[in-house]
Write a protein that holds these residues in place. Structure first.
Motif, PDB file in Angstrom:
ATOM      1  N   ALA A  14       0.822  -1.211   0.000  1.00 18.91           N
ATOM      2  CA  ALA A  14       0.000   0.000   0.000  1.00 18.91           C
ATOM      3  C   ALA A  14       0.856   1.263   0.000  1.00 18.91           C
ATOM      4  O   ALA A  14       0.399   2.334   0.409  1.00 18.91           O
ATOM      5  N   ARG A  17      -0.614   4.600  -1.290  1.00 21.59           N
ATOM      6  CA  ARG A  17      -1.630   5.157  -0.388  1.00 21.59           C
ATOM      7  C   ARG A  17      -0.992   5.723   0.876  1.00 21.59           C
ATOM      8  O   ARG A  17      -1.392   6.785   1.370  1.00 21.59           O
ATOM      9  N   THR A  21      -1.013   9.675   2.062  1.00 23.06           N
ATOM     10  CA  THR A  21      -1.408  10.110   3.399  1.00 23.06           C
ATOM     11  C   THR A  21      -0.297  10.915   4.055  1.00 23.06           C
ATOM     12  O   THR A  21      -0.543  11.947   4.691  1.00 23.06           O
TER      13      THR A  21
END
Length: 93
Positions: A14, A17, A21
């Protein structure tokens, strides 16, 4: 920092992602200390995850340089080093 970095490395699939963030958090950080903490986190993730794969290198590649450039003006110039004590160097060699 180390525990969050370990979590990031565990979920390296991930990475895009996680980096998105991280970027949002960095851009929203109000203080220089918060930005520095996030840079330490990115550094730890990059250094420790490179043994396992290049996911974070690829994900941080486009977003990290502009953030570093934004933080660079915040750095302070270090004072010159203190003068040496005469004779001390001779005793330590």
């Amino acid at each position: 920092i180390e525990s969050v970095s370990g979590w990031c490395q565990f979920f390296r699939d991930a990475a895009p992602r996680v980096v998105a963030t991280w970027t949002t958090a960095f851009d929203a950080a109000g203080s220089d200390g918060d930005k520095l903490t996030l840079l330490y986190l990115a550094s730890d993730v990059l250094q420790n995850s490179r043994r396992k794969g290049t996911e974070y290198l690829t994900a941080f590649g486009p977003v990290l340089p502009p953030r570093l450039a934004a933080v660079a003006p915040m750095t302070t110039i270090l004072p010159p080093p203190a003068p040496r004590i005469p004779g001390r160097a001779a005793r330590t060699q």
